[in-house]
Design an enzyme around this catalytic site. Structure first.
Site, PDB file in Angstrom:
ATOM      1  N   GLU A  55     -11.028 -43.493 -44.227  1.00  0.00           N
ATOM      2  CA  GLU A  55     -10.429 -44.465 -43.281  1.00  0.00           C
ATOM      3  C   GLU A  55      -9.250 -44.632 -43.160  1.00  0.00           C
ATOM      4  O   GLU A  55      -8.729 -45.576 -42.667  1.00  0.00           O
ATOM      5  CB  GLU A  55     -10.923 -45.958 -43.770  1.00  0.00           C
ATOM      6  CG  GLU A  55     -12.468 -45.888 -44.147  1.00  0.00           C
ATOM      7  CD  GLU A  55     -12.748 -47.337 -44.646  1.00  0.00           C
ATOM      8  OE1 GLU A  55     -12.212 -48.015 -45.221  1.00  0.00           O
ATOM      9  OE2 GLU A  55     -14.210 -47.803 -44.299  1.00  0.00           O
TER      10      GLU A  55
ATOM     11  N   GLU B 197     -20.539 -44.872 -44.827  1.00  0.00           N
ATOM     12  CA  GLU B 197     -20.689 -45.982 -45.815  1.00  0.00           C
ATOM     13  C   GLU B 197     -21.264 -47.081 -44.860  1.00  0.00           C
ATOM     14  O   GLU B 197     -21.162 -47.167 -43.578  1.00  0.00           O
ATOM     15  CB  GLU B 197     -19.324 -46.465 -46.011  1.00  0.00           C
ATOM     16  CG  GLU B 197     -18.694 -45.340 -47.054  1.00  0.00           C
ATOM     17  CD  GLU B 197     -17.212 -46.066 -47.426  1.00  0.00           C
ATOM     18  OE1 GLU B 197     -16.891 -47.210 -47.560  1.00  0.00           O
ATOM     19  OE2 GLU B 197     -16.270 -45.218 -47.641  1.00  0.00           O
TER      20      GLU B 197
HETATM   21  C1  GAL Z   1     -14.507 -48.999 -47.277  1.00  0.00           C
HETATM   22  C2  GAL Z   1     -14.017 -48.103 -48.135  1.00  0.00           C
HETATM   23  C3  GAL Z   1     -14.531 -47.932 -49.638  1.00  0.00           C
HETATM   24  C4  GAL Z   1     -14.840 -49.380 -50.209  1.00  0.00           C
HETATM   25  C5  GAL Z   1     -15.800 -50.125 -49.139  1.00  0.00           C
HETATM   26  C6  GAL Z   1     -16.141 -51.543 -49.563  1.00  0.00           C
HETATM   27  O1  GAL Z   1     -13.841 -49.320 -46.267  1.00  0.00           O
HETATM   28  O2  GAL Z   1     -14.330 -46.842 -47.506  1.00  0.00           O
HETATM   29  O3  GAL Z   1     -13.826 -47.305 -50.612  1.00  0.00           O
HETATM   30  O4  GAL Z   1     -13.660 -50.024 -50.320  1.00  0.00           O
HETATM   31  O5  GAL Z   1     -15.072 -50.196 -48.002  1.00  0.00           O
HETATM   32  O6  GAL Z   1     -17.050 -51.959 -49.066  1.00  0.00           O
END
Ligand code: GAL
Length: 781
Positions: A366, A438
């Site tokens: 990110e 994710e």
């Molecule tokens: C994302 C990040 C993860 C975690 C996640 C929580 O933005 O890549 O490491 O923080 O959010 O939902």
């Protein structure tokens, strides 16, 4: 020579110059590796608590051999390690997530030697992932194994073997020392059987068995280094023959077979010891994810994980995408950037022999675009491994994609109505394959102790996203955030230094959402899982009785009330039309058990009405309903509140109903595959699930996990039990964690380690809680 070098280290939780000159004081503790530096509570601790200097000392006898060089290799120590041998400073290296080597050849003496490793576990803003805020903890100590390696003057520094499904082998290697007159001979083994022997950079093997997810066949590659006719050393690498292809329209292919990638992100974070868990428990994580959660891919977010975890993924057929350390932040400093690039190299060298690995995450998770840095990162990865794609994880849709795959974190699901954004909205992908790296996480953090409503919503949102992942061919697949709850910095999580984002809790107790994944898993034996307990009248607002969600891979389920057949229920192919196994709604509590002498049509309408009241709650039955059902009620004499209430309570387990049981049975291919009953039960039992009964002290001490739950007479977890649990150990076994702790939501997990033994021994562990007790026996070898 690779000497076990993990037992009996002296340890001090600090460092003073005196240690270097005179050794550790007599008060030093004796510890074995892996070691966490400092043990932490399960939660409510500060990230500053373990950020310190830690000193590890080991004395060893050595006989110098002029034809040999001696190295100390650490698989992982957080964050930097300085090595002193006999007081001589051999330098400090970033050891964090990578194999790190110190050459001892010049400083080692004949006879007794004293080695001191000073581990600096403080977050250093010039070393990724640090420099900004990070939503995870790195923990401390020498948390992976250490090796003492004796090598010839000239040795194989690096070896990479890549096999394709057709049996083509490509070999890359690097020698250290004097390469004149040196040559390598290679041999491939299937078990003990030698299949081919060759020299040079490639070979073709006929009749090999490819590495598949359901049959992950591994071979052994043996390289022998000669100088003239003299054999200097051999190096062995397990590997597999397999081919991967990422098509921008059709998705991912393993050995030319299409696979939708369904995965979970994993942090290497265990309770109490951070990342300091020996191989077996790292392997248990892989087993849980493949065999219990049924996924086919893990992303090692956001850093390279242990060899033990990757080797287990190789052995059981679980795909892996790794990632360079980082979290949103790119350092501007030259030192940060060069550390980052060297981590790309170290990651690829560490992991490229694993057949399970299908791609390198070469961007900081990110982070914004950085043309210069990320072009270099891709170039390094490609040079060292031309056979695997690179990818970079973004949280924005328009980005310069220097990598082979556009990975995108899609957190757009904020209700059951929407899963993923359309692939066409991800403009930056520009004709490259897209992976959803994710989803969910902070959008809907859920604890196993949360109310059934929340747990249900959690499940349905995960299912909604998975349904979209299957819907869009353009998506290679989707990786949920995340596998296990994890400890984090104070500025993330729930105020107790935990992010409750897992489909398992931090102790590896599954939440309902784990079964959303399991139900889609390939090769999972027929099963079903009921989200909620239909016999519990008081757990849902207004004592309602909404439809019950059943997850699984059954063809259908049937419901019985007090042993009488109610109804069969089928997968919801309407709302979840893309899932291989849509969930099943049990939404009629009366069904065939309706005894009153009405016509079938009237019965059907009355059932509808009663189920509607049960689902919505009496207070929500309004004029519209009475208008709709009014004539029916008048016709059947049920317009009288008392009569209607009597009929309702006869069929619905609600406030005050006595002795009602509900049984659900699952069917697959016409066969009953399981049955689960819920009811009021005063019985209690302690259910224990040890992951093995033999602990083997080998390269390191061994460890295992025991999941325990208190259950009622029907085997249902006592979800609100928070009683104290006490554990006693006898013999050469010890707890990694406290001996007294509360159950959390009716469950807990023990992590046990073996103590060194001189002969096979027996050990016992007794668990006591709520007046119940179980003793487990272990063999310690
Ligand atoms: C994302 C990040 C993860 C975690 C996640 C929580 O933005 O890549 O490491 O923080 O959010 O939902």
């Amino acid at each position: 020579m690779d000497q076990h070098f993990n037992y009996g280290w002296g340890f001090m939780p600090d460092f003073h110059d005196l240690y270097r000159e005179r050794g550790l004081p007599l008060s030093a503790e004796r510890v074995d590796l892996p070691h966490p530096g400092k043990r932490m509570p399960l939660h409510y601790f500060g990230e500053a608590d373990y950020q310190d200097l830690f000193s590890y000392e080991k004395c060893f006898a050595y006989k110098k051999d002029p034809s040999k060089r001696l190295f100390l290799e650490l698989e992982g120590a957080m964050v930097k390690t300085r090595c002193y041998l006999n007081g001589v400073d051999l330098g400090e290296r970033i050891s964090s997530y990578f194999p790190t080597s110190f050459e001892l050849t010049d400083a080692v003496k004949d006879g007794e030697n004293r080695l001191l490793l000073v581990v600096d576990s403080r977050e250093d803003p010039l070393i990724p992932p640090f420099g900004g805020s990070v939503d995870y903890l790195t923990f401390a100590g020498i948390y992976r194994p250490v090796h003492l390696l004796e090598r010839p003057k000239t040795f194989i520094k690096d070896l990479y073997v890549s096999g394709s499904m057709e049996g083509f082998l490509k070999v890359q290697w690097e020698l250290e020392g004097d390469p004149s007159d040196a040559h390598l001979r290679f041999e491939v083994f299937d078990g003990d059987r030698s299949l081919i022997s060759f020299e040079g950079k490639d070979a073709l093997l006929k009749g090999i068995t490819p590495w598949e997810l359901d049959a992950p066949k591994l071979y052994l590659f043996k390289a022998s280094l000669y100088k003239g006719e003299t054999l200097l050393e051999t190096k062995e690498v397990p590997f597999g023959f397999r081919s991967i292809r990422f098509d921008k329209k059709k998705g991912f292919f393993l050995n030319e077979k299409h696979r939708k990638l369904i995965g979970l992100n994993r942090h290497q974070n265990f309770p109490y010891v951070g990342a300091a868990m020996p191989s077996s428990v790292q392997g248990i994580d892989a087993d849980l994810l493949k065999r219990e959660a049924g996924i086919n891919l893990v992303r090692t977010s956001h850093y390279p994980q242990s060899e033990a975890f990757l080797s287990r993924c190789d052995a059981i057929g679980l795909l892996v995408i790794d990632e360079v350390p980082g979290w949103q932040h790119i350092g501007k400093e030259e030192e940060w950037r060069s550390n980052f690039l060297s981590m790309i190299e170290r990651m690829v060298r560490k992991e490229r022999n694993h057949p399970c690995l299908i791609g390198y995450g070469t961007r900081v998770d990110e982070s914004p675009d950085d043309h210069e840095l990320y072009s270099q990162a891709v170039a390094i990865a490609k040079k060292l491994d031309p056979y695997r794609p690179t990818l970079g994880v973004r949280n924005f849709k328009s980005s310069e994609c220097l990598e082979d795959i556009y990975a995108y974190n899609d957190f757009s699901c904020h209700s059951q109505e929407h899963g993923l954004d359309k692939p066409s909205s991800i403009h930056g992908a520009k004709g490259k394959p897209i992976l959803i790296s994710e989803f969910m996480g902070h959008m809907y953090p859920t604890k196993s102790t949360d109310s059934v409503d929340r747990r249900l919503e959690h499940v349905l949102r995960h299912l909604r996203v998975l349904d979209d992942a299957f819907k869009y061919d353009r998506y290679l697949g989707a990786i949920g955030w995340c596998a296990f709850d994890y400890n984090t910095h104070a500025n993330f999580g729930s105020g107790d230094h935990v992010c409750y984002h897992g489909v398992y809790d931090i102790q590896r107790e599954p939440k309902d959402a784990m079964y959303a994944y399991r139900s889609q898993g390939e090769g999972i034996a027929p099963f079903f899982w009921v989200c909620g307990d239909p016999s519990m009248p008081g757990d849902i607002d207004e004592s309602r009785k909404p439809p019950l969600l059943v997850l699984g891979n059954c063809d259908y389920v049937t419901l019985y009330r007090n042993g009488s057949f109610v109804q069969a229920f089928y997968p919801d192919k309407k709302d979840f039309s893309h899932l291989p196994h849509p969930p099943i709604w049990v939404d009629d509590w009366i069904g065939a058990s309706f005894e009153e002498p009405y016509s079938p049509k009237t019965k059907k309408k009355l059932r509808q009405f009663l189920n509607h009241i049960a689902a919505e709650g009496v207070a929500h039955v309004g004029p519209k309903d009475y208008l709709h059902y009014g004539p029916l009620l008048l016709r059947t004499g049920l317009a009288n509140v008392e009569k209607l209430t009597a009929l309702f309570t006869k069929y619905m387990t609600s406030w005050g109903s006595e002795g009602v049981t509900y049984t659900i049975k699952g069917y697959k291919d016409g066969r009953e595959i399981g049955s689960k009953t819920y009811g009021q039960s005063a019985e209690k039992a302690l259910w224990v699930d040890p992951f093995g009964d033999t602990l083997l002290n080998g390269e390191t001490y061994d460890a295992t996990m025991v999941r325990l739950r208190v259950v009622d007479g029907y085997g249902t977890k006592l979800r609100y039990a928070d009683a104290l649990c006490h554990v006693e150990t006898k013999g050469p076994i010890a707890l990694l964690g406290p001996a007294d702790f509360p159950l959390r939501g009716g469950s807990a997990t023990l992590y046990l380690r073996s103590l060194p033994v001189s002969e096979p021994s027996l050990a016992e562990v007794t668990i006591t809680t709520m007046g119940l007790s179980r003793t487990l026996a272990f063999r310690i070898l």
